[in-house]
Design an enzyme around this catalytic site. Structure first.
Site, PDB file in Angstrom:
ATOM      1  N   HIS A 138       0.840  -1.193   0.000  1.00 11.28           N
ATOM      2  CA  HIS A 138       0.000   0.000   0.000  1.00 11.28           C
ATOM      3  C   HIS A 138       0.875   1.244   0.000  1.00 11.28           C
ATOM      4  O   HIS A 138       2.056   1.203   0.367  1.00 11.28           O
ATOM      5  CB  HIS A 138      -0.915   0.018   1.222  1.00 11.28           C
ATOM      6  CG  HIS A 138      -0.184   0.173   2.530  1.00 11.28           C
ATOM      7  ND1 HIS A 138       0.546  -0.848   3.097  1.00 11.28           N
ATOM      8  CD2 HIS A 138      -0.063   1.245   3.370  1.00 11.28           C
ATOM      9  CE1 HIS A 138       1.087  -0.432   4.234  1.00 11.28           C
ATOM     10  NE2 HIS A 138       0.746   0.844   4.415  1.00 11.28           N
ATOM     11  N   HIS A 288       4.693   0.161   0.268  1.00 11.00           N
ATOM     12  CA  HIS A 288       5.482  -0.551   1.275  1.00 11.00           C
ATOM     13  C   HIS A 288       4.650  -1.633   1.935  1.00 11.00           C
ATOM     14  O   HIS A 288       3.419  -1.666   1.824  1.00 11.00           O
ATOM     15  CB  HIS A 288       6.074   0.407   2.321  1.00 11.00           C
ATOM     16  CG  HIS A 288       5.069   1.280   3.015  1.00 11.00           C
ATOM     17  ND1 HIS A 288       4.511   2.390   2.425  1.00 11.00           N
ATOM     18  CD2 HIS A 288       4.511   1.193   4.248  1.00 11.00           C
ATOM     19  CE1 HIS A 288       3.672   2.961   3.261  1.00 11.00           C
ATOM     20  NE2 HIS A 288       3.639   2.252   4.378  1.00 11.00           N
ATOM     21  N   ARG A 303       5.873   7.210  13.419  1.00 10.80           N
ATOM     22  CA  ARG A 303       5.938   7.750  12.056  1.00 10.80           C
ATOM     23  C   ARG A 303       5.440   9.186  12.033  1.00 10.80           C
ATOM     24  O   ARG A 303       4.458   9.530  12.687  1.00 10.80           O
ATOM     25  CB  ARG A 303       5.074   6.899  11.121  1.00 10.80           C
ATOM     26  CG  ARG A 303       5.200   7.278   9.649  1.00 10.80           C
ATOM     27  CD  ARG A 303       4.164   6.533   8.810  1.00 10.80           C
ATOM     28  NE  ARG A 303       2.832   7.091   9.017  1.00 10.80           N
ATOM     29  CZ  ARG A 303       1.700   6.459   8.698  1.00 10.80           C
ATOM     30  NH1 ARG A 303       1.744   5.240   8.202  1.00 10.80           N
ATOM     31  NH2 ARG A 303       0.530   7.035   8.910  1.00 10.80           N
TER      32      ARG A 303
END
Length: 312
Positions: A138, A288, A303
């Site tokens: 995705h 990824h 993240r």
């Protein structure tokens, strides 16, 4: 019993391969558009991790501010290699946000667990948080009108084995499509929606209040990179629901073929994490896959994502 005359030419038996099958052979593998000059990197060492995607950057301390010249050279490396790896940085949340902010405004994401601030997403596997699943190819938040430019991910806890992440170069995936498929997808648009990706682990009570904030959006099936101009496949398993103007069966079959292109190893790089490592990827150009092979061990990451532009 039928006897073949000795003078007859042997005939090759008929054989059928599955429709839309994938075939072996040499692929076109280039990191940059044809004609792009290959300039040296002068402010850090760059160590390739794959043929077309992935490079480790050595000789930088990301806790320190970036000069404009260093930022531009890192951006050039990002455009060439699509994902950059920095070993053992051990940044705190503010330093991670400061580094990412060199590339633009930071995103918030109400669908994922919050870290120390609204701009930090925390992925804690093996803890008390609601488990999410990223082991599917995705690109992040393509359900937004302006999907993320990129993301900076740091691993804080790493399992003793497993937990790698893979990235795929979607420009290479497009380059190697058959001309007949390119003719079908160039100029086509597809609908992206957050519901399919998140309904796997959240119930309606979580998702319904967010439907107005994140309505379905249309993006090109093949987008152009705003900096390099390269064409890239821009559909993914998590969020792309259908191709506009096609009946459901035709759309499903074509999307199935397109999303499988990320599975080709020649387009991929795989990274084995250590605590404090950073990965910085171009979300416009890549997909990824976080490999989920480490249960019951913990894996904790944070993240920060950078807001992007509208795909064209």
């Amino acid at each position: 019993m039928t006897v073949t005359p000795a003078s007859a030419t042997p005939a090759l038996r008929d054989a059928r391969v599955p429709a839309d099958g994938m075939y072996e052979g040499r692929r076109t593998l280039r990191r940059l558009p044809e004609g792009t000059p290959r300039l040296p990197y002068e402010r850090f060492e760059i160590v390739p991790q794959g043929r077309v995607i992935g490079a480790e950057i050595r000789g930088l301390d990301l806790s320190q501010p970036l000069s404009p010249v260093l930022r531009d050279e890192l951006n050039r490396a990002l455009l060439e290699w699509k994902v950059l790896f920095f070993r053992g940085q051990g940044l705190n949340s503010q330093q991670q946000r400061d580094f990412a902010a060199n590339w633009g405004k930071l995103e918030t994401n109400p669908l994922l667990e919050r870290g120390s601030s609204a701009e930090v997403v925390r992925f804690e596997k093996g803890g008390s948080a609601i488990p999410t699943f990223e082991n599917v190819w995705h690109a992040d938040v393509t359900f937004r009108e302006r999907p993320a430019l990129g993301a900076v991910l740091q691993l804080h806890e790493v399992p003793p084995v497993g937990g790698d992440t893979m990235w795929a170069d979607m420009a290479a995936a497009y380059d190697n499509l058959p001309d007949t498929v390119k003719a079908r997808v160039d100029g086509a648009t597809a609908v992206h929606d957050f519901i399919p990706g998140f309904a796997r682990f959240y119930g309606p009570e979580k998702l319904i209040p967010l439907q107005e904030e994140f309505p379905p959006v249309e993006h090109p099936v093949v987008r152009r990179h705003p900096e390099t101009g390269r064409r890239m496949l821009f559909v993914n398993t998590s969020f792309t629901t259908h191709i506009v103007g096609m009946d459901r069966d035709e759309s499903d079959r074509l999307l199935s073929y397109l999303v499988r292109q990320a599975h080709v190893p020649e387009y991929q790089v795989r990274f084995r994490w250590q605590p404090g490592d950073i990965a910085f990827w171009d979300n416009r150009a890549t997909q990824h896959y976080a490999i989920d092979d480490y249960a019951p061990h913990r894996r904790v990451a944070e993240r920060v994502a950078i807001a992007g532009d509208r795909p064209f």
